[in-house]
Design a protein around this motif. Structure first.
Motif, PDB file in Angstrom:
ATOM      1  N   MET A  12      15.914 -10.843  67.120  1.00 30.79           N
ATOM      2  CA  MET A  12      14.961 -12.215  67.354  1.00 30.79           C
ATOM      3  C   MET A  12      13.868 -11.647  66.686  1.00 30.79           C
ATOM      4  O   MET A  12      12.977 -12.486  65.767  1.00 30.79           O
ATOM      5  CB  MET A  12      14.933 -12.747  68.182  1.00 30.79           C
ATOM      6  N   LEU A  13      12.797 -10.563  66.994  1.00 31.50           N
ATOM      7  CA  LEU A  13      11.584 -10.181  66.893  1.00 31.50           C
ATOM      8  C   LEU A  13      11.212  -9.680  65.519  1.00 31.50           C
ATOM      9  O   LEU A  13      10.821  -9.584  65.039  1.00 31.50           O
ATOM     10  CB  LEU A  13      11.452  -9.241  67.575  1.00 31.50           C
TER      11      LEU A  13
ATOM     12  N   GLU B 198       9.141 -10.751  62.860  1.00 31.33           N
ATOM     13  CA  GLU B 198       8.232  -9.771  61.517  1.00 31.33           C
ATOM     14  C   GLU B 198       8.636  -9.997  60.011  1.00 31.33           C
ATOM     15  O   GLU B 198       7.277 -10.138  59.596  1.00 31.33           O
ATOM     16  CB  GLU B 198       8.414  -8.284  61.457  1.00 31.33           C
ATOM     17  N   ARG B 199       9.425 -10.277  59.661  1.00 31.56           N
ATOM     18  CA  ARG B 199      10.148 -11.206  58.522  1.00 31.56           C
ATOM     19  C   ARG B 199       9.180 -11.867  57.457  1.00 31.56           C
ATOM     20  O   ARG B 199       8.701 -12.257  57.191  1.00 31.56           O
ATOM     21  CB  ARG B 199      11.664 -10.691  58.191  1.00 31.56           C
ATOM     22  N   ASP B 200       9.265 -13.004  59.202  1.00 30.01           N
ATOM     23  CA  ASP B 200       9.091 -14.326  58.363  1.00 30.01           C
ATOM     24  C   ASP B 200       7.731 -15.036  59.350  1.00 30.01           C
ATOM     25  O   ASP B 200       6.839 -15.987  58.628  1.00 30.01           O
ATOM     26  CB  ASP B 200       9.502 -15.347  59.519  1.00 30.01           C
ATOM     27  N   PHE B 201       7.222 -13.974  59.777  1.00 32.34           N
ATOM     28  CA  PHE B 201       5.300 -14.290  59.307  1.00 32.34           C
ATOM     29  C   PHE B 201       4.692 -12.737  59.792  1.00 32.34           C
ATOM     30  O   PHE B 201       4.290 -12.158  60.849  1.00 32.34           O
ATOM     31  CB  PHE B 201       5.603 -14.636  60.896  1.00 32.34           C
TER      32      PHE B 201
ATOM     33  N   VAL C 182      -5.087 -19.252  68.308  1.00 32.34           N
ATOM     34  CA  VAL C 182      -3.785 -18.823  67.457  1.00 32.34           C
ATOM     35  C   VAL C 182      -2.716 -20.522  66.793  1.00 32.34           C
ATOM     36  O   VAL C 182      -3.661 -21.063  67.622  1.00 32.34           O
ATOM     37  CB  VAL C 182      -2.889 -18.621  69.006  1.00 32.34           C
ATOM     38  N   PRO C 183      -2.637 -20.093  65.784  1.00 30.03           N
ATOM     39  CA  PRO C 183      -2.431 -21.230  64.686  1.00 30.03           C
ATOM     40  C   PRO C 183      -1.460 -21.679  65.305  1.00 30.03           C
ATOM     41  O   PRO C 183      -0.479 -21.312  65.719  1.00 30.03           O
ATOM     42  CB  PRO C 183      -2.029 -20.885  63.119  1.00 30.03           C
TER      43      PRO C 183
ATOM     44  N   ARG D 177       6.594 -21.668  64.172  1.00 34.16           N
ATOM     45  CA  ARG D 177       7.585 -21.800  63.258  1.00 34.16           C
ATOM     46  C   ARG D 177       8.978 -21.512  63.686  1.00 34.16           C
ATOM     47  O   ARG D 177       9.941 -21.636  63.379  1.00 34.16           O
ATOM     48  CB  ARG D 177       6.944 -22.941  62.194  1.00 34.16           C
ATOM     49  N   PRO D 178       8.223 -20.135  62.698  1.00 35.24           N
ATOM     50  CA  PRO D 178       8.991 -19.160  62.147  1.00 35.24           C
ATOM     51  C   PRO D 178       9.588 -18.609  63.673  1.00 35.24           C
ATOM     52  O   PRO D 178      10.972 -18.327  63.263  1.00 35.24           O
ATOM     53  CB  PRO D 178       8.457 -17.377  62.172  1.00 35.24           C
TER      54      PRO D 178
END
Length: 110
Positions: free
Chosen positions: A1-2, A6-9, A62-63, A68-69
């Motif tokens: 999942m991490l 990394e791909r999505d964020f 931190v936003p 969301r990701p």
């Protein structure tokens, strides 16, 4: 999942080892709260936790949108589980509303 995170964020690519560790811990907390919410059949428990987490992240500069990701990755992993999908969808809607409200508040970055 991490790896999906990394791909999505993309900002995660620049995370230090301690930041990656904190991210893994945050994901573990999200999974734990989702499990308890599923066990008790309480959407409100999970959405409340996500709102609280978003507020804590915002206070730490931190936003909140960085949650969301993780929620998206969980939704992908749990797509065959309707109750989990329902809770994750609801939590994402609440998060999106909280992010939009934060973005419109005075002093928010343009």
């Amino acid at each position: 999942m991490l790896a999906q995170l990394e791909r999505d964020f993309p900002a995660m690519a620049d995370y230090s080892a301690p930041q990656r560790e904190r991210t893994a811990e945050d994901v573990a907390h999200i999974v734990e709260f989702l499990g308890v919410a599923l066990y008790t059949d309480s959407d409100d428990l999970f959405t409340g936790f996500i709102r609280w987490t978003a507020a804590v992240l915002t206070a730490r500069r931190v936003p909140a949108r960085s949650l969301r990701p993780a929620l998206d990755a969980l939704a992908t992993e749990l797509k065959d589980f309707p109750r989990a999908t329902r809770m994750l969808d609801r939590a994402r809607r609440h998060l999106d509303e909280a992010v939009a409200a934060t973005d419109q508040s005075p002093g928010a970055p343009a």
